[in-house]
Design an enzyme around this catalytic site. Structure first.
Site, PDB file in Angstrom:
ATOM      1  CD  GLU A  85      33.178 -16.857 -27.401  1.00  0.00           C
ATOM      2  OE1 GLU A  85      33.127 -18.036 -27.790  1.00  0.00           O
ATOM      3  OE2 GLU A  85      33.365 -16.541 -26.204  1.00  0.00           O
ATOM      4  CG  HIS A 103      33.814 -13.769 -23.793  1.00  0.00           C
ATOM      5  ND1 HIS A 103      34.230 -15.042 -24.108  1.00  0.00           N
ATOM      6  CD2 HIS A 103      34.621 -13.359 -22.777  1.00  0.00           C
ATOM      7  CE1 HIS A 103      35.231 -15.385 -23.317  1.00  0.00           C
ATOM      8  NE2 HIS A 103      35.483 -14.384 -22.505  1.00  0.00           N
ATOM      9  CG  ASN A 135      36.566 -19.198 -22.016  1.00  0.00           C
ATOM     10  OD1 ASN A 135      37.664 -19.055 -22.532  1.00  0.00           O
ATOM     11  ND2 ASN A 135      36.020 -18.264 -21.257  1.00  0.00           N
TER      12      ASN A 135
END
Length: 667
Positions: free
Chosen positions: A463, A451, A501
């Site tokens: 990530e 990510h 997130n």
């Protein structure tokens, strides 16, 4: 290289010292048991012994010069040993530690024989301060040779009298700018400014050039009169005022006092080198023991912790990358991989989109590569590949297409059998579960998540997402790949939102709920900045895109039905990219009033706004989304911009609930 005819200090641990047949003393810094050289207590004590021998030899005329160089292949000195900073609890502790070092550097500067510093690799912080105390500096043109003062990133400024010497050699503007920005300089730029006197082509010729410089009694010249004028009054006061105003645009004084104290030091003493040296220590000491510096040093260690997520002894070196999806994220991932030295094939259903994505990397290449030849080579490594011809040759394959489970499953299941054995397969999903995507693959254990954050070139964190089905060796290779492209890997569990997130969303939607209830969005954003966030949550939502925020909220089960964000998205007002969202945007900036808010109120509200983020960070720790609390803090700092000077959300939570004496002891 040179024959030793005398080794008067055979018991040194971190230095090798000998005198050659020409009477030149050679001091090679090769710190025992360390990959890089740093100036700690023992190396400095041993250097003092070396300087004493040179002083004695020069008096007897047995020694005609000294060369200081590194025994490490890739670095000169990375700075002071910040591991030892934790020992300094009071301002007097700091002053007592600095005095012998500044005295040692003064002794080097006063040696009656030429002292040449031979630089290859990183020469940073205290390493550059040592170099500036030498009489003449030679550096290699190699790209790995970089010089600079990174201290303000640690909440301090140069403390070994480097402030005065930097201004003496480079002039007030260049010297102060280098210290205030913490930017590293290539050797050629450092020479242009006066930090370096001579360049050589390679490490192999460096010591020969140093020998010649000693025999020819080379001495560096200070900055010329045109550069020195800015150190004189009244020009110094005007320059200090300008620098202070520019610094205020980038940092708040109460959050990051170090650059402001450096400007104060220059304004008061910049015209007198010896007075500035004495004042430097007095100004440096309170910064070193401040909470801001302690927390910024913690951030440094957190960055090192992230590097440790990548295995060191993995027999796998990625060189070719294939990216599927030439939208903004896919193209930017491809461009960054190319900028990191890899060959990349970029695939998309639309050739026009591929061309657009490749063209967009021109700005990155221009910033990363200084010569046309380097830029042309980078462009040649980024290859349009509409048919996926590069797929079977790739070491790493990254899917970066639309965020829909069915489409991702279809694409990945089609390509997985075409990969060569040992190739890494990753999806750049920001919200979908890895195990759900992998369910359609012939070999589900092969898939991991990578990510990336937008903008790819600026965000340091990636990530590395471990699905329930992901094999551990694939996760390890994912982390190794992230490190290979000079990003920081954070291994996370496959949970909705992963770490970043998931922690960010309650903070942003909590702020949006306040706006929904009638609170002033500008007041909310200013309170977040007062706390130390890089931008407020409402402005951030507009910058990210309200459609993206709404999508993430659905994944994380945040209700938006009937909310303002739902109405804005329905009206096509998506934030910065459409010119209007919560704010109206012009020339890339939100339109705001010039109101001034009450400072105490902003401080209180800022702490309230951040509470949902801290609570979610604690939940992520409890659920072991990442391995430990330090990794939670690292991920949130480097993934969201959480106020670095506060040390991370969990560290901050602990600090405000712990009595002051306990906080000092913990440091």
């Amino acid at each position: 290289m040179f024959k030793a005819v005398s080794k008067p200090l055979p018991d040194l641990k971190d230095w090798r010292f000998f005198i050659d047949q020409w009477g030149i003393a050679w001091a090679e810094f090769d710190r025992e048991g360390e990959r890089q050289n740093s100036l700690g207590r023992r190396p400095l004590e041993e250097l003092s012994e070396i300087v004493q021998k040179v002083e004695e030899g020069a008096k007897k005329r047995d020694i005609r010069g000294l060369v200081i160089y590194s025994g490490k292949e890739r670095g000169f000195i990375v700075g002071a040993d910040i591991r030892e900073f934790a020992d300094l609890k009071t301002e007097m502790d700091v002053i007592d530690r600095l005095r012998p070092v500044t005295a040692l550097f003064d002794r080097i500067e006063r040696l009656p024989v030429p002292v040449v510093c031979a630089i290859h690799g990183f020469c940073l912080g205290g390493g550059l301060e040592l170099a500036l105390a030498c009489h003449y500096r030679i550096a290699t043109r190699d790209e790995t040779t970089q010089l600079g003062f990174p201290e303000v990133k640690l909440g301090i400024f140069p403390g070994f009298n480097g402030t005065a010497r930097a201004i003496r050699q480079a002039g007030a503007l260049n010297g102060m700018t280098t210290m205030l920005t913490a930017k590293t300089l290539r050797a050629s730029a450092a020479r242009g400014m006066g930090f370096v006197d001579q360049l050589v082509d390679s490490r192999g010729t460096l010591l020969w050039a140093a020998r010649k410089a000693v025999l020819r009694n080379r001495k560096s010249k200070p900055a010329g009169l045109p550069l020195r004028i800015l150190s004189m009054w009244p020009a110094r006061g005007m320059l200090a005022s300008r620098m202070r105003n520019e610094t205020k645009k980038k940092a708040r004084e109460d959050h990051y006092p170090a650059p402001f104290r450096l400007i104060d030091l220059f304004e008061q003493y910049g015209g007198n080198e010896e007075a500035m040296k004495a004042a430097e220590t007095r100004a440096f000491a309170p910064l070193m023991v401040s909470d801001q510096s302690r927390n910024l040093r913690r951030v440094f260690w957190l960055s090192e912790l992230l590097k440790g997520q990548a295995p060191k002894k993995l027999d796998w070196r990625p060189r070719r990358v294939h990216v599927i999806g030439a939208g903004t994220m896919g193209a930017d991932i491809a461009g960054w991989c190319v900028a990191s030295g890899m060959e990349v094939t970029l695939q998309d259903l639309s050739s026009e989109q591929i061309d657009k994505g490749i063209a967009a990397q021109g700005k990155l290449f221009k910033r990363k590569f200084k010569t046309k030849a380097q830029r042309d080579a980078a462009k040649a490594r980024l290859i349009a590949d509409p048919n996926g011809d590069g797929l079977p040759h790739a070491d790493v394959v990254i899917e970066a297409i639309v965020e829909r489970l069915d489409i991702k499953q279809k694409v990945l299941s089609d390509i997985e059998p075409k990969l060569k054995p040992g190739a890494l397969l990753a999806t750049n999903t920001s919200s979908l579960m890895i195990e759900d995507i992998a369910a359609a693959l012939p070999d589900p254990g092969r898939l991991i998540g990578l990510h990336f954050f937008n903008p790819v070139a600026l965000m340091p964190l990636v990530e590395v997402v471990r699905g329930d089905q992901s094999r551990e060796e694939e996760v390890a290779r994912g982390a190794a790949f992230v490190a290979a492209i000079k990003k920081s890997p954070l291994v996370t569990k496959s949970v909705p939102g992963f770490l970043v997130n998931r922690v960010l969303t309650p903070y942003m939607f909590g702020a949006m709920a306040r706006v929904e209830q009638g609170e002033d969005k500008e007041r909310i954003d200013e309170a977040a900045r007062t706390f130390g966030m890089p931008m407020g949550p409402i402005e951030l939502a507009d910058a990210v895109g309200l459609d993206v925020c709404a999508h993430v909220s659905n994944i994380l089960k945040f209700p938006t039905e009937g909310s303002k964000i739902e109405r804005l998205v329905a009206a096509g007002k998506l934030g910065k990219k459409t010119g209007e969202g919560f704010y109206v945007w012009k020339d890339g900036k939100p339109e705001k009033s010039a109101r001034v808010f009450n400072a105490a109120e902003m401080e209180r509200l800022g702490r309230e706004l951040i509470e949902p983020m801290i609570a979610e960070a604690q939940k992520c720790l409890d659920e072991r989304v990442v391995e430990n609390a330090d990794l939670v803090d690292a991920g949130v700092i480097f993934g969201t911009g959480f106020a670095p000077f506060r040390g991370g959300p969990l560290h901050y939570k602990a600090s405000v609930t712990r009595p002051a004496p306990e906080r000092a002891a913990a440091e």
